[in-house]
Design an enzyme around this catalytic site. Structure first.
Site, PDB file in Angstrom:
ATOM      1  N   TYR A  96     109.178  11.932  44.256  1.00  0.00           N
ATOM      2  CA  TYR A  96     109.974  12.380  44.615  1.00  0.00           C
ATOM      3  C   TYR A  96     111.017  12.905  44.688  1.00  0.00           C
ATOM      4  O   TYR A  96     111.855  13.778  44.951  1.00  0.00           O
ATOM      5  CB  TYR A  96     109.364  12.711  46.214  1.00  0.00           C
ATOM      6  CG  TYR A  96     109.971  13.643  47.325  1.00  0.00           C
ATOM      7  CD1 TYR A  96     109.056  15.266  46.952  1.00  0.00           C
ATOM      8  CD2 TYR A  96     110.316  13.338  48.225  1.00  0.00           C
ATOM      9  CE1 TYR A  96     109.637  16.100  47.631  1.00  0.00           C
ATOM     10  CE2 TYR A  96     111.023  13.866  48.592  1.00  0.00           C
ATOM     11  CZ  TYR A  96     110.778  15.895  48.314  1.00  0.00           C
ATOM     12  OH  TYR A  96     111.143  16.874  49.513  1.00  0.00           O
ATOM     13  N   THR A 156     106.392  20.051  59.628  1.00  0.00           N
ATOM     14  CA  THR A 156     105.582  21.126  58.436  1.00  0.00           C
ATOM     15  C   THR A 156     104.177  20.459  57.844  1.00  0.00           C
ATOM     16  O   THR A 156     104.029  19.747  57.816  1.00  0.00           O
ATOM     17  CB  THR A 156     106.399  21.752  57.400  1.00  0.00           C
ATOM     18  OG1 THR A 156     106.440  20.678  56.142  1.00  0.00           O
ATOM     19  CG2 THR A 156     107.789  21.891  57.781  1.00  0.00           C
ATOM     20  N   ASN A 211     112.518  27.469  47.226  1.00  0.00           N
ATOM     21  CA  ASN A 211     112.354  26.268  48.704  1.00  0.00           C
ATOM     22  C   ASN A 211     111.034  25.484  47.431  1.00  0.00           C
ATOM     23  O   ASN A 211     110.600  24.829  48.321  1.00  0.00           O
ATOM     24  CB  ASN A 211     111.924  27.499  49.611  1.00  0.00           C
ATOM     25  CG  ASN A 211     110.960  26.687  50.853  1.00  0.00           C
ATOM     26  OD1 ASN A 211     111.361  25.980  51.160  1.00  0.00           O
ATOM     27  ND2 ASN A 211     109.471  26.989  50.725  1.00  0.00           N
ATOM     28  N   LYS A 242     113.894  15.508  42.834  1.00  0.00           N
ATOM     29  CA  LYS A 242     115.220  16.246  44.188  1.00  0.00           C
ATOM     30  C   LYS A 242     116.485  15.746  43.758  1.00  0.00           C
ATOM     31  O   LYS A 242     117.267  16.820  43.987  1.00  0.00           O
ATOM     32  CB  LYS A 242     115.511  15.560  45.714  1.00  0.00           C
ATOM     33  CG  LYS A 242     114.238  16.668  46.229  1.00  0.00           C
ATOM     34  CD  LYS A 242     112.852  18.275  45.872  1.00  0.00           C
ATOM     35  CE  LYS A 242     112.259  19.030  46.706  1.00  0.00           C
ATOM     36  NZ  LYS A 242     112.563  20.632  46.431  1.00  0.00           N
ATOM     37  N   ASP A 272     104.271  31.663  41.045  1.00  0.00           N
ATOM     38  CA  ASP A 272     103.848  30.347  40.475  1.00  0.00           C
ATOM     39  C   ASP A 272     105.057  30.284  39.900  1.00  0.00           C
ATOM     40  O   ASP A 272     105.538  29.725  38.559  1.00  0.00           O
ATOM     41  CB  ASP A 272     102.183  29.946  39.669  1.00  0.00           C
ATOM     42  CG  ASP A 272     101.826  27.911  39.498  1.00  0.00           C
ATOM     43  OD1 ASP A 272     103.023  27.680  39.919  1.00  0.00           O
ATOM     44  OD2 ASP A 272     101.568  28.428  39.286  1.00  0.00           O
ATOM     45  N   VAL A 273     106.327  28.727  40.404  1.00  0.00           N
ATOM     46  CA  VAL A 273     106.965  28.322  39.233  1.00  0.00           C
ATOM     47  C   VAL A 273     106.788  27.555  38.725  1.00  0.00           C
ATOM     48  O   VAL A 273     107.799  27.262  37.623  1.00  0.00           O
ATOM     49  CB  VAL A 273     107.501  27.759  40.922  1.00  0.00           C
ATOM     50  CG1 VAL A 273     108.731  27.856  42.060  1.00  0.00           C
ATOM     51  CG2 VAL A 273     107.141  26.290  41.434  1.00  0.00           C
TER      52      VAL A 273
END
Length: 268
Positions: free
Chosen positions: A143, A178, A78, A147, A51-52
């Site tokens: 978001y 996805t 990713n 990023k 888990d990042v």
């Protein structure tokens, strides 16, 4: 000797597509998932628990790779989450979660692998960002910010670690078909919200086009090319022509003209 590759968020979507292609090409691939025991009928490559947002799980997963393989050549950062909503109405807790996963998490994984790559005197880190990170998009501002920040972190750390023989780059995908939408946090459309009509319409539009993105194998092939080049560029963009061209337009158009284009696109 086959390069050893670690992909965070490797159990589905873009990460899974990347892992499958790299494994087929003969690379030694390890993917990660927060709950690999829940991923059934998956045999393309090993999945490790990571888990990042949890540094203990990061250290344990990397230790497993190093113990089994003796090295780690490529990190593909990713793992990420989507989030939508008017910034005014998006819960602070969800904003923090998005930054923890999309920015602080990748930084933590890089910090964990760099000592090993420095010992090896080589390594490659590929940060998966987003074309949305090049511009502030309405109702996707959080978001975009996560990023966009990772893009800048990549630029900085790339210069810091180059003297150790380590390369860092980022690859910014556009919209891909996805299951990211299933895990995306949507701020509810509140009945008394001043954003109700516009934001509600945008959500409906997003849901209607969720499966119309590009084939994720396009991203996998782009990552393969990056791994196989000796001198990676700083930025890569992968996606439909108009998505990539939107970055060019932002660079050349006056700010207000570009803003008008975005507002027209989102019917604002």
């Amino acid at each position: 000797m086959s390069k050893v590759i670690l992909i965070t968020g490797g159990s589905s979507g873009i990460g899974k597509s990347i892992g499958i292609l790299l494994a087929q090409k003969g690379y030694k691939v390890y993917g990660t998932s927060r709950n690999p025991e829940k991923v059934t009928n998956f045999t393309a490559f090993p999945l490790l628990a990571l888990d990042v947002r949890n540094t203990d799980t990061i250290q344990k997963a990397i230790a497993i790779v190093i113990k089994k393989e003796g090295r780690l050549d490529v990190l593909i950062n990713n793992a990420g989450v989507g989030i939508t909503g008017p910034i005014e109405e998006t819960p602070d807790e969800e904003i923090h979660k998005a930054f923890q996963t999309n920015l602080y998490g990748p930084i933590a994984v890089m910090k964990a692998v760099l000592p090993h790559m420095r010992t090896q005197k080589n390594g490659l880190i590929i940060n998966v960002t987003s074309i949305a990170g090049y511009m502030g998009l309405p109702y996707r501002g959080i978001y975009s910010a996560t990023k966009g920040a990772l893009e800048l972190i990549t630029e900085a750390i790339r210069m810091e670690v180059k003297m150790f023989g380590i390369e860092v780059t980022n690859v910014a995908p556009g919209d891909f078909a996805t299951n990211i939408a299933a895990g995306r946090y949507h701020t509810p459309v509140f009945e008394n919200s001043p954003y109700k009509e516009v934001y509600g319409n945008m959500l409906t539009e997003m849901d209607a086009h969720v499966d119309e993105g590009s084939d994720p194998t396009m991203m996998a092939e782009a990552v393969l090319r990056i791994i196989e080049t000796s001198k990676p560029k700083i930025h890569y963009k992968v996606g439909a022509f108009m998505q990539k061209f939107s970055i060019v337009l932002k660079r050349i158009l006056p700010d207000k003209m570009y803003e008008k284009l975005l507002m027209n696109h989102y019917k604002l």
